[in-house]
Write a protein that holds these residues in place. Sequence first.
Motif, mmCIF file in Angstrom:
data_model
loop_
_atom_site.group_PDB
_atom_site.id
_atom_site.type_symbol
_atom_site.label_atom_id
_atom_site.label_comp_id
_atom_site.label_asym_id
_atom_site.label_seq_id
_atom_site.Cartn_x
_atom_site.Cartn_y
_atom_site.Cartn_z
ATOM 1 N N GLU A 42 14.892 -36.868 -12.119
ATOM 2 C CA GLU A 42 15.725 -37.121 -13.389
ATOM 3 C C GLU A 42 15.411 -36.223 -14.323
ATOM 4 O O GLU A 42 14.235 -35.372 -14.397
ATOM 5 C CB GLU A 42 15.157 -38.556 -13.904
ATOM 6 C CG GLU A 42 15.872 -39.689 -13.147
ATOM 7 C CD GLU A 42 15.478 -40.944 -13.789
ATOM 8 O OE1 GLU A 42 15.827 -41.820 -13.491
ATOM 9 O OE2 GLU A 42 14.481 -40.851 -14.605
ATOM 10 N N LYS A 45 18.167 -35.341 -20.873
ATOM 11 C CA LYS A 45 19.534 -34.680 -21.360
ATOM 12 C C LYS A 45 19.265 -33.881 -22.455
ATOM 13 O O LYS A 45 19.916 -32.862 -22.359
ATOM 14 C CB LYS A 45 20.359 -36.002 -22.145
ATOM 15 C CG LYS A 45 21.089 -37.103 -21.343
ATOM 16 C CD LYS A 45 22.408 -36.756 -21.063
ATOM 17 C CE LYS A 45 22.955 -37.659 -20.426
ATOM 18 N NZ LYS A 45 24.437 -37.548 -20.129
ATOM 19 N N TYR A 51 18.244 -28.815 -16.538
ATOM 20 C CA TYR A 51 19.594 -29.267 -15.811
ATOM 21 C C TYR A 51 20.164 -28.099 -15.319
ATOM 22 O O TYR A 51 20.717 -28.169 -13.871
ATOM 23 C CB TYR A 51 20.490 -29.886 -16.989
ATOM 24 C CG TYR A 51 21.915 -30.426 -16.367
ATOM 25 C CD1 TYR A 51 21.809 -31.633 -15.611
ATOM 26 C CD2 TYR A 51 22.806 -29.595 -16.372
ATOM 27 C CE1 TYR A 51 23.214 -31.958 -15.262
ATOM 28 C CE2 TYR A 51 24.032 -29.924 -16.017
ATOM 29 C CZ TYR A 51 24.341 -31.054 -15.258
ATOM 30 O OH TYR A 51 25.522 -31.416 -14.854
ATOM 31 N N GLU A 61 24.848 -34.195 -9.766
ATOM 32 C CA GLU A 61 24.682 -35.437 -10.542
ATOM 33 C C GLU A 61 25.101 -36.912 -9.914
ATOM 34 O O GLU A 61 26.156 -36.748 -9.005
ATOM 35 C CB GLU A 61 25.643 -35.386 -11.694
ATOM 36 C CG GLU A 61 25.071 -34.760 -12.943
ATOM 37 C CD GLU A 61 25.792 -34.897 -14.271
ATOM 38 O OE1 GLU A 61 26.002 -36.127 -14.465
ATOM 39 O OE2 GLU A 61 25.871 -34.045 -14.984
ATOM 40 N N SER A 64 24.180 -40.852 -14.788
ATOM 41 C CA SER A 64 23.498 -40.359 -16.004
ATOM 42 C C SER A 64 23.608 -41.536 -17.284
ATOM 43 O O SER A 64 24.595 -42.658 -16.913
ATOM 44 C CB SER A 64 24.779 -39.180 -16.375
ATOM 45 O OG SER A 64 24.256 -38.612 -17.871
ATOM 46 N N THR A 69 19.585 -37.769 -16.827
ATOM 47 C CA THR A 69 20.623 -37.460 -15.798
ATOM 48 C C THR A 69 20.062 -37.689 -14.476
ATOM 49 O O THR A 69 18.837 -36.636 -14.156
ATOM 50 C CB THR A 69 21.424 -36.300 -15.995
ATOM 51 O OG1 THR A 69 21.907 -36.259 -17.346
ATOM 52 C CG2 THR A 69 22.349 -35.843 -14.826
ATOM 53 N N GLN A 70 20.207 -38.390 -13.482
ATOM 54 C CA GLN A 70 19.720 -38.483 -12.061
ATOM 55 C C GLN A 70 20.522 -37.346 -11.103
ATOM 56 O O GLN A 70 21.649 -37.327 -11.216
ATOM 57 C CB GLN A 70 19.647 -39.702 -11.465
ATOM 58 C CG GLN A 70 18.694 -39.721 -10.187
ATOM 59 C CD GLN A 70 18.667 -41.062 -9.571
ATOM 60 O OE1 GLN A 70 18.994 -42.153 -10.283
ATOM 61 N NE2 GLN A 70 18.105 -41.171 -8.432
ATOM 62 N N LEU A 71 19.588 -36.344 -10.613
ATOM 63 C CA LEU A 71 20.297 -35.359 -9.696
ATOM 64 C C LEU A 71 19.786 -35.402 -8.105
ATOM 65 O O LEU A 71 18.567 -35.978 -8.159
ATOM 66 C CB LEU A 71 19.790 -34.089 -10.411
ATOM 67 C CG LEU A 71 20.369 -33.698 -11.714
ATOM 68 C CD1 LEU A 71 19.631 -32.432 -12.260
ATOM 69 C CD2 LEU A 71 21.858 -33.600 -11.680
#
Length: 83
Positions: A42, A45, A51, A61, A64, A69-71
């Motif tokens: 994560e 933001k 990011y 992604e 969110s 935001t979870q990646l």
Amino acid sequence: SKVLFITLITIDQNFRRLGVGRKILRLLATYYEDKYKYIDLEVDKINISAYDFYIKNGFIELSSNNEKTQLRVEIDNFLKKNK
């Protein structure tokens, strides 16, 4: 599929943009490639540089919300891209 969830990676400001973060991720991916299929994490933001770093390194992604935001990246794809 098994997921390795990274809770925190921090690079000292003096060592950013020198490839240290990518090397750490490559080390983790190499070590865990036989045990896990994905790396998830994560990003806050407000941390736009983090990011951008993860997106540049093949993360996509997953979800969110207002704060995070979870990646995710597939470990095999990450290792192919970051030899």
